[in-house]
Structure formats: structure tokens, C-alpha cells
Design a protein around this motif. Structure first.
Motif, PDB file in Angstrom:
ATOM      1  N   GLU A 201       0.828  -1.215   0.000  1.00 26.48           N
ATOM      2  CA  GLU A 201       0.000   0.000   0.000  1.00 26.48           C
ATOM      3  C   GLU A 201       0.858   1.259   0.000  1.00 26.48           C
ATOM      4  N   THR A 202       2.065   1.176   0.578  1.00 31.49           N
ATOM      5  CA  THR A 202       2.973   2.324   0.582  1.00 31.49           C
ATOM      6  C   THR A 202       3.423   2.646  -0.831  1.00 31.49           C
ATOM      7  N   GLU A 203       3.822   1.624  -1.562  1.00 33.49           N
ATOM      8  CA  GLU A 203       4.258   1.813  -2.947  1.00 33.49           C
ATOM      9  C   GLU A 203       3.111   2.336  -3.802  1.00 33.49           C
ATOM     10  N   PHE A 204       1.900   1.824  -3.564  1.00 36.96           N
ATOM     11  CA  PHE A 204       0.737   2.270  -4.320  1.00 36.96           C
ATOM     12  C   PHE A 204       0.474   3.757  -4.096  1.00 36.96           C
ATOM     13  N   GLN A 205       0.571   4.194  -2.853  1.00 35.74           N
ATOM     14  CA  GLN A 205       0.285   5.598  -2.566  1.00 35.74           C
ATOM     15  C   GLN A 205       1.337   6.522  -3.158  1.00 35.74           C
ATOM     16  N   LEU A 206       2.577   6.090  -3.170  1.00 34.90           N
ATOM     17  CA  LEU A 206       3.608   6.918  -3.796  1.00 34.90           C
ATOM     18  C   LEU A 206       3.296   7.125  -5.273  1.00 34.90           C
ATOM     19  N   ARG A 207       2.851   6.069  -5.937  1.00 38.36           N
ATOM     20  CA  ARG A 207       2.454   6.216  -7.341  1.00 38.36           C
ATOM     21  C   ARG A 207       1.229   7.112  -7.472  1.00 38.36           C
ATOM     22  N   LEU A 208       0.283   6.937  -6.552  1.00 37.54           N
ATOM     23  CA  LEU A 208      -0.931   7.747  -6.560  1.00 37.54           C
ATOM     24  C   LEU A 208      -0.612   9.228  -6.385  1.00 37.54           C
ATOM     25  N   PHE A 209       0.425   9.529  -5.593  1.00 31.94           N
ATOM     26  CA  PHE A 209       0.826  10.911  -5.330  1.00 31.94           C
ATOM     27  C   PHE A 209       1.794  11.450  -6.374  1.00 31.94           C
ATOM     28  N   ASN A 210       2.000  10.673  -7.454  1.00 31.53           N
ATOM     29  CA  ASN A 210       2.955  11.068  -8.499  1.00 31.53           C
ATOM     30  C   ASN A 210       4.371  11.202  -7.964  1.00 31.53           C
ATOM     31  N   LEU A 211       4.710  10.377  -6.981  1.00 28.07           N
ATOM     32  CA  LEU A 211       6.070  10.305  -6.461  1.00 28.07           C
ATOM     33  C   LEU A 211       6.712   9.017  -6.961  1.00 28.07           C
ATOM     34  N   GLN A 212       8.011   8.943  -6.876  1.00 28.14           N
ATOM     35  CA  GLN A 212       8.742   7.799  -7.407  1.00 28.14           C
ATOM     36  C   GLN A 212       9.041   6.793  -6.298  1.00 28.14           C
ATOM     37  N   PRO A 213       8.340   5.651  -6.260  1.00 25.18           N
ATOM     38  CA  PRO A 213       8.637   4.652  -5.238  1.00 25.18           C
ATOM     39  C   PRO A 213       9.956   3.945  -5.504  1.00 25.18           C
ATOM     40  N   THR A 214      10.519   3.355  -4.463  1.00 25.29           N
ATOM     41  CA  THR A 214      11.759   2.603  -4.588  1.00 25.29           C
ATOM     42  C   THR A 214      11.479   1.128  -4.297  1.00 25.29           C
ATOM     43  N   ALA A 215      12.494   0.303  -4.426  1.00 24.61           N
ATOM     44  CA  ALA A 215      12.354  -1.115  -4.105  1.00 24.61           C
ATOM     45  C   ALA A 215      12.530  -1.383  -2.616  1.00 24.61           C
ATOM     46  N   ASP A 216      12.809  -0.353  -1.846  1.00 19.89           N
ATOM     47  CA  ASP A 216      13.071  -0.457  -0.413  1.00 19.89           C
ATOM     48  C   ASP A 216      11.878   0.109   0.348  1.00 19.89           C
ATOM     49  N   ASN A 217      11.143  -0.758   1.058  1.00 20.16           N
ATOM     50  CA  ASN A 217       9.952  -0.288   1.748  1.00 20.16           C
ATOM     51  C   ASN A 217      10.271   0.708   2.856  1.00 20.16           C
ATOM     52  N   THR A 218      11.399   0.532   3.534  1.00 15.42           N
ATOM     53  CA  THR A 218      11.797   1.486   4.577  1.00 15.42           C
ATOM     54  C   THR A 218      11.977   2.869   3.982  1.00 15.42           C
ATOM     55  N   ARG A 219      12.616   2.910   2.829  1.00  9.93           N
ATOM     56  CA  ARG A 219      12.804   4.185   2.134  1.00  9.93           C
ATOM     57  C   ARG A 219      11.463   4.764   1.686  1.00  9.93           C
ATOM     58  N   ASN A 220      10.568   3.907   1.201  1.00  8.07           N
ATOM     59  CA  ASN A 220       9.254   4.376   0.771  1.00  8.07           C
ATOM     60  C   ASN A 220       8.470   4.991   1.922  1.00  8.07           C
ATOM     61  N   LYS A 221       8.546   4.372   3.094  1.00  8.92           N
ATOM     62  CA  LYS A 221       7.849   4.921   4.262  1.00  8.92           C
ATOM     63  C   LYS A 221       8.415   6.281   4.648  1.00  8.92           C
ATOM     64  N   LYS A 222       9.716   6.442   4.519  1.00 12.06           N
ATOM     65  CA  LYS A 222      10.329   7.729   4.830  1.00 12.06           C
ATOM     66  C   LYS A 222       9.858   8.801   3.852  1.00 12.06           C
ATOM     67  N   LEU A 223       9.691   8.422   2.592  1.00 16.31           N
ATOM     68  CA  LEU A 223       9.188   9.375   1.603  1.00 16.31           C
ATOM     69  C   LEU A 223       7.789   9.844   1.971  1.00 16.31           C
ATOM     70  N   LEU A 224       6.928   8.899   2.410  1.00 11.07           N
ATOM     71  CA  LEU A 224       5.573   9.271   2.786  1.00 11.07           C
ATOM     72  C   LEU A 224       5.549  10.100   4.062  1.00 11.07           C
ATOM     73  N   ARG A 225       6.386   9.726   5.030  1.00 15.51           N
ATOM     74  CA  ARG A 225       6.395  10.453   6.296  1.00 15.51           C
ATOM     75  C   ARG A 225       6.928  11.873   6.127  1.00 15.51           C
ATOM     76  N   ALA A 226       7.646  12.117   5.045  1.00 12.06           N
ATOM     77  CA  ALA A 226       8.178  13.454   4.808  1.00 12.06           C
ATOM     78  C   ALA A 226       7.114  14.404   4.268  1.00 12.06           C
ATOM     79  N   LEU A 227       5.954  13.857   3.898  1.00 16.40           N
ATOM     80  CA  LEU A 227       4.900  14.694   3.336  1.00 16.40           C
ATOM     81  C   LEU A 227       4.138  15.432   4.417  1.00 16.40           C
ATOM     82  N   ASP A 228       3.741  16.646   4.118  1.00 15.65           N
ATOM     83  CA  ASP A 228       2.735  17.314   4.933  1.00 15.65           C
ATOM     84  C   ASP A 228       1.371  16.874   4.395  1.00 15.65           C
ATOM     85  N   ALA A 229       0.309  17.523   4.798  1.00 15.65           N
ATOM     86  CA  ALA A 229      -1.022  17.133   4.357  1.00 15.65           C
ATOM     87  C   ALA A 229      -1.080  17.057   2.840  1.00 15.65           C
ATOM     88  N   HIS A 230      -1.663  15.977   2.334  1.00 14.37           N
ATOM     89  CA  HIS A 230      -1.727  15.745   0.904  1.00 14.37           C
ATOM     90  C   HIS A 230      -3.183  15.605   0.494  1.00 14.37           C
TER      91      HIS A 230
END
Length: 263
Positions: A201-230
Motif C-alpha cells: 500500500e505504501t508503494e501504491f500511494q507513492l504512485r498515486l501521489f505522483n512520487l517515485q517509489p523505490t524497491a526499499d519499503n523502509t525508504r518508501n515509508k520515509k518518503l511518505l512520512r516526509a509529506l505534509d497534508a496531501h
């Protein structure tokens, strides 16, 4: 209008999946199609889930005999979405087997309107869905009055208006059917099969937000946590679900209810 629900379980028949299915059956009034995936469960009472689905025409039981070969949790989500689409569902919910819903579910259904937006309810275990992640270091956080807390409160005093958040947790979320179709992982799949047990679901949301997901889920979670309200992730405070937050998918690591999985 018909809604689709995809739920997958592995053991914990009496503790989680049966109460979950019963709550769905009792608290959803609109037409529904519920895909119940038995992901290689070895529970002695597994027949109870089969009997429940046979007794309730809206519930469709599917047995997975080899979850590793099938693709694990992610594969059931991908297959389940296709089945919901085939049964003319206009919106689709993905939930864990350790979720209990109540009569506030109708507000969740009513709130899902826009395409390319992911929705979640409030819950007793909200995860990290901050509207402003920097507040976790403020005095308000340590005094228990931060914005994150409003997602886990079911009191009458909470704000009833939908809240834009950085992301929605994967144990319970919903989208329009078009959202899944518009944001496929590839021509056949909706979720990345490289994340069979976590991170899908983390990778899906990054795609949904037009962000570039990675193959590393830990990194993907950090990308999402860096967002303010979306604007594409929305919490619906009028809907409350109870989440036991079982981590027994990681069998080798134990899990909060690991000893109860065959109880």
C-alpha cells in the motif's frame, strides 16, 4: 451501488477473521461483494469460515494452498480487485482480518467520491498519519493533544470533517474502482508483487501521489512520512474501526498474538 471488500487471513480463525466477517455482515447495508482469501490457513476451525461464506451469499471464499507460489498478500489484493470489478463494484475496500467495523461504516462509503484519492477511517491504531509530522516533537504531542490523536479518538468531541493527511494506513482503506484502474502497477496488476507481505500500500500511494517509489519499503515509508497534508489522502473521522494490530504475518518474529493463532 455495490461495494467490494477484499480481506485475507492466515489462521486466527476465531480471534480475528470470524469476528471481522461478522462485523461486515451486520454493519453494511448496501449491496456488497466480499472476497475472503484463505491464505494457506492451517487452523482446525477453518471450516467455520467456509460455512460462513456459504451461508451468506455476499461472501466469496477462496482458498490459497501455497501463498509463496501465489504471491502472498499482494496477490490476493490484486486478484480481489479484479473480482470486485467483475462483480460491478463501484468502490473497493482493502482491510486486514484483524479489523472490526461498526455502524459508522456508512460514513466511510458516503465519503468516497473522488477518483485518484485514497481514503481511510479513524482507528484505535492510527500509525503515522500526521497532518503535520513536525508536531510529533512539540509539547502538544507529549501532553497527548496532537493532531494524530484525533484519528484514534471515537469521542463526540472530535472534528467530524474529513482531514487531509500525508498517507493512509494499509490495514483499512478504500478508493473508487476507477482509482485502482487509473493507477495500476502494470497492465495486469494494481499492487507491486515485489512487496508480498508489507509495503504494497505504501508503494501504491507513492504512485498515486505522483512520487517515485523505490524497491526499499523502509525508504518508501520515509518518503511518505516526509509529506505534509496531501490532498489525495483523506481520513474520515466519522467512521471508526477497531484494529487489533496483529503482526503475526511475520511468523518467525512472533507477533503480538502469535501464540493465539491456532486458538
Amino acid at each position: 451501488m455495490r461495494i467490494g471488500i477484499v480481506v485475507t487471513y492466515h489462521n486466527f480463525v476465531n480471534k480475528f477473521i470470524l469476528p471481522c466477517l461478522d462485523s461486515l455482515n451486520r454493519n453494511i447495508d448496501c449491496p456488497k461483494f466480499v472476497c475472503v482469501f484463505d491464505n494457506e490457513s492451517e487452523h482446525k476451525d477453518n471450516y467455520k469460515v467456509v460455512d460462513f461464506c456459504h451461508a451468506n451469499k455476499d461472501f466469496f471464499y477462496i482458498r490459497i494452498n501455497d501463498q509463496s507460489e501465489n504471491g502472498g498478500l499482494t496477490a490476493t489484493w490484486n486478484i480481489g480487485i479484479d473480482l470486485c470489478i467483475q462483480h460491478d463494484c463501484e468502490m473497493i475496500f482493502i482491510i486486514n482480518d484483524d479489523i472490526l467495523i461498526n455502524d459508522t461504516w456508512c460514513f466511510f462509503v458516503q465519503a468516497i467520491a473522488d477518483d485518484n484519492v485514497i481514503y481511510g477511517p479513524i482507528t484505535n491504531n492510527p500509525g503515522s498519519a500526521w497532518t503535520n509530522r513536525h508536531e510529533c516533537w512539540t509539547l502538544k504531542h507529549f501532553l497527548g493533544r496532537n493532531k494524530k490523536k484525533q484519528y484514534c479518538s471515537n469521542s463526540k468531541s472530535r472534528d467530524e470533517d474529513p482531514v487531509n493527511v500525508g498517507f493512509v494506513n494499509g490495514f483499512c482503506f478504500g478508493c473508487t474502482t476507477k482509482t485502482f484502474i487509473n493507477n495500476r502497477y502494470n497492465e495486469k496488476l494494481y499492487f507491486n508483487p515485489d512487496f508480498p507481505f508489507e509495503g504494497n500500500e505504501t508503494e501504491f500511494q507513492l504512485r498515486l501521489f505522483n512520487l517515485q517509489p523505490t524497491a526499499d519499503n523502509t525508504r518508501n515509508k520515509k518518503l511518505l512520512r516526509a509529506l505534509d497534508a496531501h490532498s489525495r489522502a483523506i481520513i474520515i473521522p466519522r467512521c471508526y474501526v477497531y484494529h487489533y494490530k496483529n503482526h503475526a504475518w511475520k511468523i518467525t518474529g512472533g507477533g503480538r498474538f502469535f501464540k493465539d493463532q491456532f486458538g
